[in-house]
Design an enzyme around this catalytic site. Structure first.
Site, PDB file in Angstrom:
ATOM      1  N   LYS A 125     -12.167  -0.379  30.828  1.00  0.00           N
ATOM      2  CA  LYS A 125     -13.041   0.333  31.762  1.00  0.00           C
ATOM      3  C   LYS A 125     -14.404  -0.333  31.901  1.00  0.00           C
ATOM      4  O   LYS A 125     -15.413   0.336  32.111  1.00  0.00           O
ATOM      5  CB  LYS A 125     -13.206   1.803  31.361  1.00  0.00           C
ATOM      6  CG  LYS A 125     -11.916   2.608  31.468  1.00  0.00           C
ATOM      7  CD  LYS A 125     -12.174   4.096  31.320  1.00  0.00           C
ATOM      8  CE  LYS A 125     -10.902   4.902  31.468  1.00  0.00           C
ATOM      9  NZ  LYS A 125     -11.116   6.342  31.392  1.00  0.00           N
ATOM     10  N   LYS A 149      -7.528  14.568  37.676  1.00  0.00           N
ATOM     11  CA  LYS A 149      -7.513  13.156  37.306  1.00  0.00           C
ATOM     12  C   LYS A 149      -8.835  12.753  36.645  1.00  0.00           C
ATOM     13  O   LYS A 149      -9.875  13.369  36.860  1.00  0.00           O
ATOM     14  CB  LYS A 149      -7.277  12.293  38.553  1.00  0.00           C
ATOM     15  CG  LYS A 149      -5.871  12.429  39.143  1.00  0.00           C
ATOM     16  CD  LYS A 149      -4.839  11.778  38.235  1.00  0.00           C
ATOM     17  CE  LYS A 149      -3.432  11.985  38.771  1.00  0.00           C
ATOM     18  NZ  LYS A 149      -2.937  13.344  38.527  1.00  0.00           N
ATOM     19  N   ASP A 150      -8.760  11.666  35.887  1.00  0.00           N
ATOM     20  CA  ASP A 150      -9.903  11.125  35.164  1.00  0.00           C
ATOM     21  C   ASP A 150     -11.041  10.792  36.117  1.00  0.00           C
ATOM     22  O   ASP A 150     -10.814  10.486  37.289  1.00  0.00           O
ATOM     23  CB  ASP A 150      -9.453   9.855  34.428  1.00  0.00           C
ATOM     24  CG  ASP A 150     -10.332   9.541  33.233  1.00  0.00           C
ATOM     25  OD1 ASP A 150     -11.259  10.315  32.968  1.00  0.00           O
ATOM     26  OD2 ASP A 150     -10.086   8.518  32.584  1.00  0.00           O
ATOM     27  N   LYS A 151     -12.274  10.850  35.621  1.00  0.00           N
ATOM     28  CA  LYS A 151     -13.427  10.523  36.456  1.00  0.00           C
ATOM     29  C   LYS A 151     -13.652   9.017  36.538  1.00  0.00           C
ATOM     30  O   LYS A 151     -13.704   8.443  37.624  1.00  0.00           O
ATOM     31  CB  LYS A 151     -14.691  11.205  35.923  1.00  0.00           C
ATOM     32  CG  LYS A 151     -15.945  10.814  36.701  1.00  0.00           C
ATOM     33  CD  LYS A 151     -17.187  11.513  36.185  1.00  0.00           C
ATOM     34  CE  LYS A 151     -18.415  11.098  36.998  1.00  0.00           C
ATOM     35  NZ  LYS A 151     -19.644  11.797  36.558  1.00  0.00           N
TER      36      LYS A 151
END
Length: 663
Positions: free
Chosen positions: A26, A300-302
């Site tokens: 990330k 969902k993930d940020k």
């Protein structure tokens, strides 16, 4: 089994003994791409890119976890609690009205409540006071303002004097609140305003027949065309129930408005660096509908690029297409816009496809990030061994750190424990524990803990922090004592409230898995839980699922009838059974250590019920492809990964098993 500690507060039991490797995840938003896989096994962005079929029982018999409902996000729902936003509370009024008008409205509300208390002493008549919220030329926006204001403040009535909207005290509310409690009056007016077909509302039991008659007369006089009432029960348990009439809708609604109620538009949402609920709030404000008009299969993930299916009610495909340019400015792209017949149900997905990039890949303990050909061959061998091991053996199915709130000083499971202990004040103070740093949100939280002044803290809290602002608004209104704190928690939608006790139960589950592997190893043991043969799929009814649980016998252990991949561990709750071996005793001791030995996993004051569920000890990835390569000179090795996981599984946990470290 290999076991280590880590810095994320998670147990670290691994299934494979490979060495693993180091790397960073990330670094860029596009290093983590998540694409929903629908119930037909297709990626939801399939029109833009061909989708690999999701794992099935034919392709991989170990991938049998699609009965779980969860997501890699703090608001995951693997135990089937309702995560749909149930009210406009999740859309802060400051987003609809603007910060200045929202603050004026709050001041107006406070002054009204003060006047009510002082009226007998000669104060102003609250019914004479009005506040203008401004002019709204768009009819959808007007509808949103009306519904949101009335839900947040049921004692207000909203009046349109084209195109201006004004608010004043609702005299009907005032009259009803003199007959029943203020909490009942608020709940009743929310029930009336929601107008949910076939719904009903029941007042608290009332043993005074004359008083019940007065309530009946009021309801029939003011709402007789919309509802019908009846009393039921015996003696002191007699209560009044109110039901919407079958065709009970306000006559002022036009034919076009009635037709609009039945319009559903589906689309695929691509978002970057946005939480699902944050994206919905913005779209609702732009379209002039409520957040509850949006449905989705999972959040969902940020910090990722995510693709997911959504359905919005009361918005035509043409109108949604007209707003696409506005959404793109906020990092949201809409595609595959089309009409559908019904909303989307939570959990209607098979899983998620992940396209990941791990940068600066290197061996554990290596001083240099990259080197000669021999080092590259060694690294390639490490990566291949790790991936092939996890592909063959799976990984421990832990809940990931997102479940507990990453980067927080006080994590969500601690808040959940306080709620299960019904210590509302402690739960509120833990909720407002600030993170390290001096960002506006932490400043506002710190100010609340130091001063107990919810009003001043609300002024400091960023507009984007909807949950915190809802809590502070309620604390300002009801006080910071036990009752006020309970009402503050009730101001959050059910899905948000129940997340915290679920986080606690998830923490216990993670620890139970580590204990099970450390004490009983990788063999199936007597007393372990598995699904009965032919009953691997869970019904929507959690209570019926308990009957499908089988306890492994001594003979089955000796004969090796079951594999470790079939072992289940329960999430604590009031309908689950626990293993009938040392793990079951561990659960009882663990809960007793937190003062929950007699906990029924119900918090009546917050309308929360935790039935519990069963989660497989192991998870497996499917459709794995990978490639290790060099980028520009000096950047080290880069690993690209593509795989599918079932909906209850965390990609970060899968990577943890692969790399033998936190990615």
């Amino acid at each position: 089994m290999k076991q280590d500690g880590d810095g994320a507060g998670l147990p670290a039991c691994f299934v494979s003994n490979h060495e693993g490797f180091l790397g960073s995840m990330k670094r860029f938003i596009r290093d983590f791409v998540v694409t929903e896989i629908d119930v037909h096994g297709q990626q939801v962005n399939a029109a833009a890119a061909p989708a690999a079929p999701h794992c099935s029982q034919k392709s991989n018999s170990r991938c049998k976890q699609d009965w779980q409902v969860a997501e890699e996000h703090p608001f995951s729902a693997d135990c089937r609690f309702d995560l749909t936003i149930s009210s406009p509370d999740t859309l802060d009024l400051s987003m609809i009205l603007g910060q200045a008008v929202s603050e004026q409205l709050e001041q107006f509300v406070v002054s009204l409540r003060d006047d009510v208390m002082e009226e007998d002493g000669g104060g102003d008549n609250p019914g004479n006071k009005e506040l203008s919220l401004g002019s709204f030329t768009d009819k959808y926006q007007r509808a949103n303002v009306h519904r949101a204001v009335r839900h947040c403040f049921p004692f207000l009535m909203t009046v349109t004097i084209q195109p201006e909207i004004r608010v004043r005290e609702d005299p009907d509310y005032r009259e009803l609140s003199q007959l029943v409690s203020e909490e009942e009056a608020e709940d009743f007016f929310r029930f009336i305003d929601a107008k949910v077909q076939d719904s009903s509302y029941t007042f608290h039991p009332d043993d005074n027949k004359e008083h019940r008659t007065a309530v009946h007369h009021f309801l029939n006089r003011r709402f007789g065309k919309l509802v019908e009432t009846k009393s039921f029960g015996e003696h002191e348990r007699t209560a009044i129930s109110v039901r919407l009439r079958e065709r009970g809708r306000p006559k002022k609604r036009s034919a076009d408005e009635r037709k609009e109620e039945d319009v559903y538009t589906a689309f695929t949402l691509c978002k970057e660096n946005l939480e699902t609920l944050e994206a919905i709030s913005y779209m609702a404000a732009t379209l002039g509908v409520l957040p509850s008009d949006f449905t989705y299969a999972g959040t969902k993930d940020k910090r990722a690029v995510t693709y997911q299916s959504m359905v919005v009610k009361k918005v035509s495909p043409q109108r949604l297409m007209e707003k696409r340019a506005e959404f793109e400015k906020r990092g949201m792209r809409l595609s595959q816009i089309r009409s559908v017949a019904e909303p989307l149900k939570l959990g209607r997905l098979q899983g998620n496809h992940f396209d990941l990039v791990v940068r600066n890949v290197r061996p554990h303990g290596a001083e240099e990030a990259h080197g000669g050909a021999e080092k590259q061959r060694h690294l390639a061998a490490l990566v291949e061994e790790a991936l092939e091991n996890v592909k063959a053996r799976g990984f421990v199915n832990y809940y990931g750190p997102q479940r507990f709130g990453t980067g927080q000083g006080v994590q969500s499971d601690q808040v959940g424990l306080a709620l299960l202990q019904e210590d509302m004040v402690t739960a509120v103070r833990l909720f407002f524990s600030p993170e390290d740093g001096d960002d506006p949100q932490s400043q506002a939280k710190r100010h609340f803990l130091q001063t107990d002044n919810a009003k001043e803290s609300l002024a400091l809290m960023p507009v984007s922090k909807a949950r915190e602002r809802l809590m502070l608004r309620a604390l300002n209104r009801y006080g910071t004592g036990p009752e006020g704190c309970a009402k503050a928690w009730l101001s959050l939608p059910h899905g948000m409230r129940v997340f915290y006790p679920h986080a606690y139960c998830s923490r216990v589950w993670n620890e139970a898995v580590a204990h099970r592997l450390a004490t009983l190893g990788h063999k199936v043991r007597q007393g372990d839980l598995v699904w009965r043969q032919g009953a691997e799929k869970v019904d929507d009814n959690e209570e019926s699922s308990a009957a499908k649980i089988h306890v492994v016998t001594e003979q089955e252990e000796q004969q090796g009838v079951y594999s470790l991949a079939q072992v289940l561990l329960p999430m604590p709750g009031n309908t689950v059974k626990y293993p009938e071996n040392g793990v079951g005793a561990w659960y009882r001791e663990r809960l007793a250590r937190d003062g929950l030995e007699s906990c029924r996993f119900r918090v009546g004051s917050l309308k929360m019920n935790l039935p519990g569920c069963y989660r497989p000890l192991l998870a497996n990835l499917c459709n794995l492809t990978y490639h290790l390569h060099s980028k520009e000179e000096g950047a080290g090795q880069v690993l690209t990964l593509n795989f599918d996981l079932d909906s209850s599984c965390y990609a970060t946990i899968c990577l943890r098993e692969i790399m033998k470290c936190d990615p």
